[in-house]
Scaffold this motif. Structure first.
Motif: not given
Length: 352
Positions: A90-93, A142-146
């Motif tokens: 995920h781009p956020g992490v 993981a794309l959805l883990w957040p």
């Protein structure tokens, strides 16, 4: 039924710059002296192997196997955990995973990182084939883990789209493993989109029940999520092709529980332990694996916030040896006779 192979040791947590842990040639005798028969190889660590060369050269693969064979060891599987993680981030992490990448890629775009990770998985498929291996370990990424906790409310279709994208990225890789005759075993692990049975089922649906989409079973990650790790074996036994033998304990208190309160590993209610120091019922696990004809190796993965790694490794080899069940070749009641098939006799017994 077949007897589980082992014990083997996952080398990832042991390789470093200090002899004898700095080269495969020097760690191999240490592993053997600890009592192991095999090693699971981290394919991203040049101290262990050159993945690109292994994918192309039978001679190099023979050299790797020969180095280990001198000490009575074999390669059990290759690990692409690090590279698999980078297939989907995920781009956020994204910044948190920079150390997973070669230095030139740490400033690269997400798409460039994904291309590198995919290429690494494809190399590992070919290397596994050349090494004569039948299974390989990885993470799903993981794309959805957040968004794992449903607050704020998840928009309709978000989870479905996340798994559809995960399938788009992994299906070509799974196809390459099919071509190589190797099962790709996703470690069910918090931090990955494939972190429990329900999420694995979503992924399996998204990849059309791909025959090579398999599971690396590690009960420690299930215990820390408070899953029934024995029932997990009953449900997914046909997809479980690899295992990590790793212990854990979960001791919730009035301050924190499953989520851990951002505490370090030594302070968390749920923490990994060296084998025999935790709460997992390995006697029951090895019984079920023997019953279900598990085809793989019992691979020790040492992760403990308290015990020294060398001590944990030595104890782990002996622990696995005590738990492997040499399976029987005949029924315990065969001595009384009468078990052979006789259709006429069966009809008489039934009164026909």
């Amino acid at each position: 039924m077949r007897t589980i192979q082992g014990p083997a040791l996952f080398l990832a947590q042991f390789m470093n710059d200090t002899p004898p842990f700095d080269r495969l040639e020097t760690i191999a005798p240490w592993v053997a002296e600890c009592g192991y028969l095999g090693v699971q190889m981290p394919s991203d660590n040049p101290r262990c192997m050159d993945l690109a060369l292994a994918a192309e050269s039978d001679a190099y693969c023979d050299e790797l196997k020969g180095t280990l064979a001198e000490h009575g060891l074999v390669i059990t599987e290759l690990s692409t955990h690090i590279q698999g993680q980078m297939v989907a981030v995920h781009p956020g992490v994204r910044t948190l995973f920079e150390n997973f990448l070669p230095a030139p890629l740490r400033t690269a775009s997400d798409s460039e990182r994904q291309v590198w990770a995919t290429d690494q998985l494809l190399l590992a498929a070919r290397a596994s084939q050349r090494l004569g291996l039948t299974a390989s370990a990885t993470f799903s990424g993981a794309l959805l883990w957040p968004m794992v906790y449903p607050w704020p409310q998840r928009p309709a279709g978000l989870v479905e789209e996340g798994f559809a994208e995960l399938a788009r990225r992994w299906t070509p890789i799974l196809n390459a493993y099919e071509d190589a005759g190797v099962d790709l075993c996703y470690e069910i692990h918090p931090g990955e989109d494939l972190h429990d049975g329900a999420s694995f089922e979503r992924f399996l649906d998204a990849v059309g029940a791909h025959p090579r989409a398999s599971i690396l079973y590690d009960p420690s990650h299930l215990l820390l999520q408070q899953l029934d790790y024995l029932a997990f074996l009953d449900i997914y036994r046909d997809r479980i092709k690899m295992m990590h033998v790793k212990d854990a304990e979960f001791r919730p208190n009035g301050r924190s529980g499953v989520y851990g309160g951002y505490q370090g590993w030594a302070e968390r209610p749920g923490r990994f332990r060296s084998l025999g120091d935790g709460q997992i019922d390995f006697g029951a696990i090895f019984s079920k694996l023997a019953q279900y004809d598990f085809p793989g190796w019992a691979v020790v993965e040492w992760e403990c916030a308290l015990k020294d790694s060398a001590v944990g490794a030595r104890e782990g080899a002996a622990f696995v040896r005590r738990h492997i069940i040499p399976v029987t070749s005949h029924g315990f009641d065969d001595f009384v006779g009468g078990g052979e098939r006789d259709d006429a006799r069966n009809r008489r017994i039934l009164g026909f």
